[in-house]
Design a protein around this motif. Sequence first.
Motif, PDB file in Angstrom:
ATOM      1  N   THR A 108       0.841  -1.185   0.000  1.00  0.00           N
ATOM      2  CA  THR A 108       0.000   0.000   0.000  1.00  0.00           C
ATOM      3  C   THR A 108       0.882   1.243   0.000  1.00  0.00           C
ATOM      4  O   THR A 108       2.044   1.190   0.424  1.00  0.00           O
ATOM      5  N   PRO A 109       0.356   2.382  -0.450  1.00  0.00           N
ATOM      6  CA  PRO A 109       1.156   3.606  -0.430  1.00  0.00           C
ATOM      7  C   PRO A 109       1.691   3.957   0.951  1.00  0.00           C
ATOM      8  O   PRO A 109       2.851   4.366   1.093  1.00  0.00           O
ATOM      9  N   VAL A 110       0.878   3.786   1.982  1.00  0.00           N
ATOM     10  CA  VAL A 110       1.307   4.166   3.334  1.00  0.00           C
ATOM     11  C   VAL A 110       2.456   3.285   3.805  1.00  0.00           C
ATOM     12  O   VAL A 110       3.476   3.780   4.309  1.00  0.00           O
ATOM     13  N   SER A 138       6.352   4.625   4.092  1.00  0.00           N
ATOM     14  CA  SER A 138       6.913   4.632   5.433  1.00  0.00           C
ATOM     15  C   SER A 138       8.235   3.870   5.486  1.00  0.00           C
ATOM     16  O   SER A 138       9.215   4.341   6.077  1.00  0.00           O
ATOM     17  N   ARG A 139       8.291   2.724   4.860  1.00  0.00           N
ATOM     18  CA  ARG A 139       9.513   1.914   4.918  1.00  0.00           C
ATOM     19  C   ARG A 139      10.633   2.535   4.089  1.00  0.00           C
ATOM     20  O   ARG A 139      11.809   2.462   4.469  1.00  0.00           O
ATOM     21  N   LEU A 140      10.271   3.163   2.992  1.00  0.00           N
ATOM     22  CA  LEU A 140      11.280   3.856   2.203  1.00  0.00           C
ATOM     23  C   LEU A 140      11.839   5.044   2.987  1.00  0.00           C
ATOM     24  O   LEU A 140      13.054   5.270   3.016  1.00  0.00           O
ATOM     25  N   GLY A 141      10.966   5.796   3.640  1.00  0.00           N
ATOM     26  CA  GLY A 141      11.425   6.929   4.436  1.00  0.00           C
ATOM     27  C   GLY A 141      12.308   6.499   5.587  1.00  0.00           C
ATOM     28  O   GLY A 141      13.303   7.162   5.901  1.00  0.00           O
ATOM     29  N   HIS A 142      11.975   5.389   6.229  1.00  0.00           N
ATOM     30  CA  HIS A 142      12.782   4.851   7.330  1.00  0.00           C
ATOM     31  C   HIS A 142      14.186   4.529   6.843  1.00  0.00           C
ATOM     32  O   HIS A 142      15.185   4.833   7.518  1.00  0.00           O
ATOM     33  N   VAL A 149       1.817  13.312   0.942  1.00  0.00           N
ATOM     34  CA  VAL A 149       2.709  14.164   0.151  1.00  0.00           C
ATOM     35  C   VAL A 149       4.126  13.580   0.249  1.00  0.00           C
ATOM     36  O   VAL A 149       4.669  13.479   1.355  1.00  0.00           O
ATOM     37  N   PRO A 150       4.732  13.173  -0.876  1.00  0.00           N
ATOM     38  CA  PRO A 150       6.013  12.466  -0.795  1.00  0.00           C
ATOM     39  C   PRO A 150       7.081  13.189   0.013  1.00  0.00           C
ATOM     40  O   PRO A 150       7.744  12.578   0.870  1.00  0.00           O
ATOM     41  N   GLU A 151       7.272  14.507  -0.228  1.00  0.00           N
ATOM     42  CA  GLU A 151       8.349  15.205   0.474  1.00  0.00           C
ATOM     43  C   GLU A 151       8.078  15.324   1.963  1.00  0.00           C
ATOM     44  O   GLU A 151       9.025  15.423   2.766  1.00  0.00           O
ATOM     45  N   HIS A 152       6.826  15.284   2.365  1.00  0.00           N
ATOM     46  CA  HIS A 152       6.510  15.292   3.787  1.00  0.00           C
ATOM     47  C   HIS A 152       6.725  13.905   4.384  1.00  0.00           C
ATOM     48  O   HIS A 152       7.309  13.762   5.457  1.00  0.00           O
ATOM     49  N   ALA A 153       6.235  12.887   3.701  1.00  0.00           N
ATOM     50  CA  ALA A 153       6.341  11.524   4.223  1.00  0.00           C
ATOM     51  C   ALA A 153       7.786  11.041   4.286  1.00  0.00           C
ATOM     52  O   ALA A 153       8.168  10.304   5.204  1.00  0.00           O
ATOM     53  N   LEU A 154       8.605  11.447   3.310  1.00  0.00           N
ATOM     54  CA  LEU A 154      10.003  11.016   3.266  1.00  0.00           C
ATOM     55  C   LEU A 154      10.924  11.943   4.048  1.00  0.00           C
ATOM     56  O   LEU A 154      12.089  11.603   4.297  1.00  0.00           O
ATOM     57  N   GLY A 155      10.433  13.122   4.390  1.00  0.00           N
ATOM     58  CA  GLY A 155      11.262  14.077   5.106  1.00  0.00           C
ATOM     59  C   GLY A 155      12.262  14.786   4.229  1.00  0.00           C
ATOM     60  O   GLY A 155      13.195  15.418   4.731  1.00  0.00           O
ATOM     61  N   ARG A 156      12.077  14.718   2.900  1.00  0.00           N
ATOM     62  CA  ARG A 156      12.983  15.351   1.942  1.00  0.00           C
ATOM     63  C   ARG A 156      12.340  15.314   0.568  1.00  0.00           C
ATOM     64  O   ARG A 156      11.434  14.511   0.311  1.00  0.00           O
ATOM     65  N   SER A 157      12.829  16.170  -0.315  1.00  0.00           N
ATOM     66  CA  SER A 157      12.390  16.150  -1.707  1.00  0.00           C
ATOM     67  C   SER A 157      13.382  15.342  -2.529  1.00  0.00           C
ATOM     68  O   SER A 157      14.591  15.527  -2.408  1.00  0.00           O
ATOM     69  N   LEU A 158      12.871  14.444  -3.343  1.00  0.00           N
ATOM     70  CA  LEU A 158      13.710  13.630  -4.231  1.00  0.00           C
ATOM     71  C   LEU A 158      13.167  13.723  -5.637  1.00  0.00           C
ATOM     72  O   LEU A 158      11.954  13.613  -5.845  1.00  0.00           O
ATOM     73  N   ASP A 159      14.060  13.903  -6.630  1.00  0.00           N
ATOM     74  CA  ASP A 159      13.595  13.824  -8.002  1.00  0.00           C
ATOM     75  C   ASP A 159      13.420  12.363  -8.391  1.00  0.00           C
ATOM     76  O   ASP A 159      13.759  11.448  -7.625  1.00  0.00           O
TER      77      ASP A 159
END
Length: 271
Positions: free
Chosen positions: A59-61, A65-69, A243-253
């Motif tokens: 799922t997206p969540v 979450s695991r990618l951000g971790h 929002v990807p940049e919020h969930a990951l804690g950074r902006s990625l291209d």
Amino acid sequence: MVGPLGDATRRDLADAAAARLAAEGFDVSRPESGAEPPAVATRGDDRVAVEPLAADDATPVVITSRLGHALDRDRRVLFAVRDADTAAAVRDLLADPPLLAARRDGRRTFHLGPDRIPVSGGGYACVRADGLGEPTFAWRETDTPAGPVAAGADVDAAAVDDDGRPAVPRLVCEVDGAPIAVLAGVESLRTPADEVFPFAYRRDPADKRFRVRRGDDGTVVETVGGFGAMRDAGYVPVPMPLVPEHALGRSLDDDALAAAWDLVVIGEGDR
């Protein structure tokens, strides 16, 4: 996939993926902390978190979450799955377009996240939904309306780019296809004013009951004992967009995000 069967699937996937990495020359550790992935592999400067995904995990969540971790710990992720359908779900989420429901002309449509939206008057945004079943929420960026819209303290809602488009995209929340709120960009999601949404609710600290109030004037329209009663009365919390940049804690291209993960399909016979 909840319960012992799902746990066994994840354990088998983690074991098989860790074995493949070890065969490729990685040193594999098995963290004991439940806050860590089941295996972490290291080869030189390359550090990989093994993240097994049962079918219900794709799922997206969960994936975001695991990618951000992993990114927080300077790791890539190796997602391990059992079947082609789960693999396709992972690829669709991470590559088509990355971590978004859609993207067109630079404007994004978001998946829904697990969080609610806190409002400045206290509590969380909600809407009234009188129909049968749960309402369908959607969050998307657009160029309209062009006039003033609700904005965060550090957001310039009036700025335009060279093409005359709003420099900060309008962020629209729709319920069953009808717009119910407009904000100046995703940064304006940080505790917007009550009047942005039709209603808000909060638990009263004195009697522990939920008070539902109108967003425009603060009038209390419903007092209920809990979430179930609030839903029975027709009020549903508004979910935060993922929002990807919020969930990951950074902006990625797109290229940086593509480099941050890999995928392996583990067959039933692989151990």
